[in-house]
Design a protein around this motif. Structure first.
Motif, PDB file in Angstrom:
ATOM      1  N   ARG A  11       0.967  -0.763   0.035  1.00 21.65           N
ATOM      2  CA  ARG A  11      -0.044   0.007   0.201  1.00 21.65           C
ATOM      3  C   ARG A  11       0.755   1.495   0.066  1.00 21.65           C
ATOM      4  O   ARG A  11       2.164   1.219   0.243  1.00 21.65           O
ATOM      5  CB  ARG A  11      -1.162  -0.014   1.375  1.00 21.65           C
ATOM      6  CG  ARG A  11       0.005   0.421   1.895  1.00 21.65           C
ATOM      7  CD  ARG A  11      -0.977   0.171   4.000  1.00 21.65           C
ATOM      8  NE  ARG A  11      -0.092   0.495   4.987  1.00 21.65           N
ATOM      9  CZ  ARG A  11      -0.329  -0.566   5.907  1.00 21.65           C
ATOM     10  NH1 ARG A  11      -1.066  -1.858   6.078  1.00 21.65           N
ATOM     11  NH2 ARG A  11      -0.075  -0.240   6.528  1.00 21.65           N
ATOM     12  N   PRO A  12       0.610   2.618  -0.632  1.00 20.98           N
ATOM     13  CA  PRO A  12       1.621   2.999  -0.685  1.00 20.98           C
ATOM     14  C   PRO A  12       1.494   3.625   0.952  1.00 20.98           C
ATOM     15  O   PRO A  12       0.557   3.729   1.529  1.00 20.98           O
ATOM     16  CB  PRO A  12       0.313   4.559  -1.334  1.00 20.98           C
ATOM     17  CG  PRO A  12      -0.236   3.757  -2.031  1.00 20.98           C
ATOM     18  CD  PRO A  12      -1.018   2.815  -1.334  1.00 20.98           C
ATOM     19  N   GLN A  13       2.677   4.375   1.441  1.00 20.93           N
ATOM     20  CA  GLN A  13       2.941   5.053   2.387  1.00 20.93           C
ATOM     21  C   GLN A  13       2.901   6.619   2.822  1.00 20.93           C
ATOM     22  O   GLN A  13       2.389   7.058   1.907  1.00 20.93           O
ATOM     23  CB  GLN A  13       4.705   5.405   2.644  1.00 20.93           C
ATOM     24  CG  GLN A  13       5.153   3.544   1.920  1.00 20.93           C
ATOM     25  CD  GLN A  13       4.652   1.819   2.739  1.00 20.93           C
ATOM     26  OE1 GLN A  13       4.514   2.132   4.106  1.00 20.93           O
ATOM     27  NE2 GLN A  13       3.864   0.950   2.401  1.00 20.93           N
ATOM     28  N   ALA A  52       6.162   7.237   4.016  1.00 21.57           N
ATOM     29  CA  ALA A  52       7.511   7.591   2.916  1.00 21.57           C
ATOM     30  C   ALA A  52       8.380   8.054   2.205  1.00 21.57           C
ATOM     31  O   ALA A  52       9.527   9.296   2.387  1.00 21.57           O
ATOM     32  CB  ALA A  52       6.468   7.897   2.132  1.00 21.57           C
ATOM     33  N   ASN A  72       9.151  11.640   1.429  1.00 22.06           N
ATOM     34  CA  ASN A  72       8.368  11.716   0.266  1.00 22.06           C
ATOM     35  C   ASN A  72       8.589  12.564  -1.213  1.00 22.06           C
ATOM     36  O   ASN A  72       8.804  12.466  -2.186  1.00 22.06           O
ATOM     37  CB  ASN A  72       7.842  13.151   0.961  1.00 22.06           C
ATOM     38  CG  ASN A  72       7.143  13.095   1.760  1.00 22.06           C
ATOM     39  OD1 ASN A  72       7.150  12.023   2.260  1.00 22.06           O
ATOM     40  ND2 ASN A  72       6.857  14.555   2.970  1.00 22.06           N
ATOM     41  N   ASP A 137       8.911   2.825  -5.894  1.00 29.42           N
ATOM     42  CA  ASP A 137       8.040   1.990  -5.812  1.00 29.42           C
ATOM     43  C   ASP A 137       7.785   1.146  -4.504  1.00 29.42           C
ATOM     44  O   ASP A 137       6.268   1.149  -4.128  1.00 29.42           O
ATOM     45  CB  ASP A 137       8.805   1.129  -7.336  1.00 29.42           C
ATOM     46  CG  ASP A 137       8.585   0.856  -8.710  1.00 29.42           C
ATOM     47  OD1 ASP A 137       7.448   1.983  -8.425  1.00 29.42           O
ATOM     48  OD2 ASP A 137       9.056  -0.021  -8.590  1.00 29.42           O
ATOM     49  N   THR A 139       8.008   3.043  -2.016  1.00 31.84           N
ATOM     50  CA  THR A 139       6.864   3.995  -1.185  1.00 31.84           C
ATOM     51  C   THR A 139       4.905   4.032  -1.413  1.00 31.84           C
ATOM     52  O   THR A 139       4.971   4.697  -1.063  1.00 31.84           O
ATOM     53  CB  THR A 139       7.355   5.135  -1.015  1.00 31.84           C
ATOM     54  OG1 THR A 139       7.102   5.593  -2.375  1.00 31.84           O
ATOM     55  CG2 THR A 139       9.113   4.725  -0.159  1.00 31.84           C
ATOM     56  N   LEU A 140       4.892   3.815  -2.998  1.00 35.27           N
ATOM     57  CA  LEU A 140       4.162   3.472  -3.385  1.00 35.27           C
ATOM     58  C   LEU A 140       3.648   2.095  -3.878  1.00 35.27           C
ATOM     59  O   LEU A 140       2.198   2.182  -4.182  1.00 35.27           O
ATOM     60  CB  LEU A 140       3.849   4.091  -5.151  1.00 35.27           C
ATOM     61  CG  LEU A 140       4.725   5.157  -5.339  1.00 35.27           C
ATOM     62  CD1 LEU A 140       4.830   5.530  -6.071  1.00 35.27           C
ATOM     63  CD2 LEU A 140       4.266   6.868  -4.591  1.00 35.27           C
ATOM     64  N   GLY A 141       3.555   0.813  -2.630  1.00 35.55           N
ATOM     65  CA  GLY A 141       3.160  -0.095  -2.524  1.00 35.55           C
ATOM     66  C   GLY A 141       3.083  -0.978  -3.643  1.00 35.55           C
ATOM     67  O   GLY A 141       2.645  -1.874  -3.566  1.00 35.55           O
ATOM     68  N   THR A 142       4.277  -0.382  -4.216  1.00 34.91           N
ATOM     69  CA  THR A 142       4.479  -1.693  -5.465  1.00 34.91           C
ATOM     70  C   THR A 142       6.376  -2.317  -5.085  1.00 34.91           C
ATOM     71  O   THR A 142       6.723  -1.961  -4.715  1.00 34.91           O
ATOM     72  CB  THR A 142       4.664  -1.178  -6.991  1.00 34.91           C
ATOM     73  OG1 THR A 142       3.566  -0.421  -6.883  1.00 34.91           O
ATOM     74  CG2 THR A 142       4.504  -2.394  -7.961  1.00 34.91           C
TER      75      THR A 142
END
Length: 173
Positions: A11-13, A52, A72, A137, A139-142
């Motif tokens: 999941r996105p952080q 993030a 971020n 990636d 930090t974006l949940g990937t």
């Protein structure tokens, strides 16, 4: 080390809004963990923290090391004629021991903030470009396995399964 499949990895952080002692302590823990695992980059989610941020110590195409931290992160990749893909092996400390080839743009730039909240920018080619993309990636949940075709994902899983005993749940200790 937090493994793929753990919810925080997918999941996105949460964006960093407080640049304080707690953030500095987290960064120090991340750096120590990255070095203990012989990694070149590590995102906060990889140690179970919903933040993030990532740290890295990675060489570029020429072998020049870049060491940094980004909160971020915002990734910028080349487009159009400037976009050249580099197909190289990639792995992840949260899925240890397994590597497969993945095509990514050969250059990348990440902007964000440092530990004190001031702007930072890192750009690079080669492994550094791959690292900046891989950690952003996170930090974006990937996870990089999300970018693989099914056949390559299965190959990655087989490699990981063969080495699971070498990377116990408390790795790196």
């Amino acid at each position: 080390m937090t493994r793929w499949g753990t919810p925080v990895m997918h999941r996105p952080q949460t964006l960093v809004t407080s640049y304080d002692e707690a953030l500095a302590s987290l960064a120090a823990d991340m750096v120590a963990t990255m070095y203990a695992a012989d990694g070149v980059g590590l995102a906060a989610c990889q140690i179970g923290e919903d933040v993030a941020m990532f740290v890295f110590d990675c060489p570029d195409e020429s072998g020049q090391r870049t060491v940094g931290l980004v909160c971020n992160p915002v990734l910028t990749l080349p487009e159009g004629r400037d976009r050249v893909l580099d197909e190289a092996e990639e792995g992840c400390l949260s899925f240890p021991g397994a590597f497969v080839e993945l095509a990514r743009p050969d250059t990348a730039t990440v902007t964000g903030t440092g530990l004190d909240g001031s702007p930072v920018t890192f750009s690079g080619d080669g492994m550094l470009a791959r690292c900046l993309q891989h950690e952003t990636d996170h930090t974006l949940g990937t996870v990089f396995g999300d970018r693989l075709p099914t056949k390559m994902r299965k190959r990655l899983q087989k490699q990981h399964d063969k080495l699971v005993d070498e990377y116990p749940p408390d790795w790196p200790a």
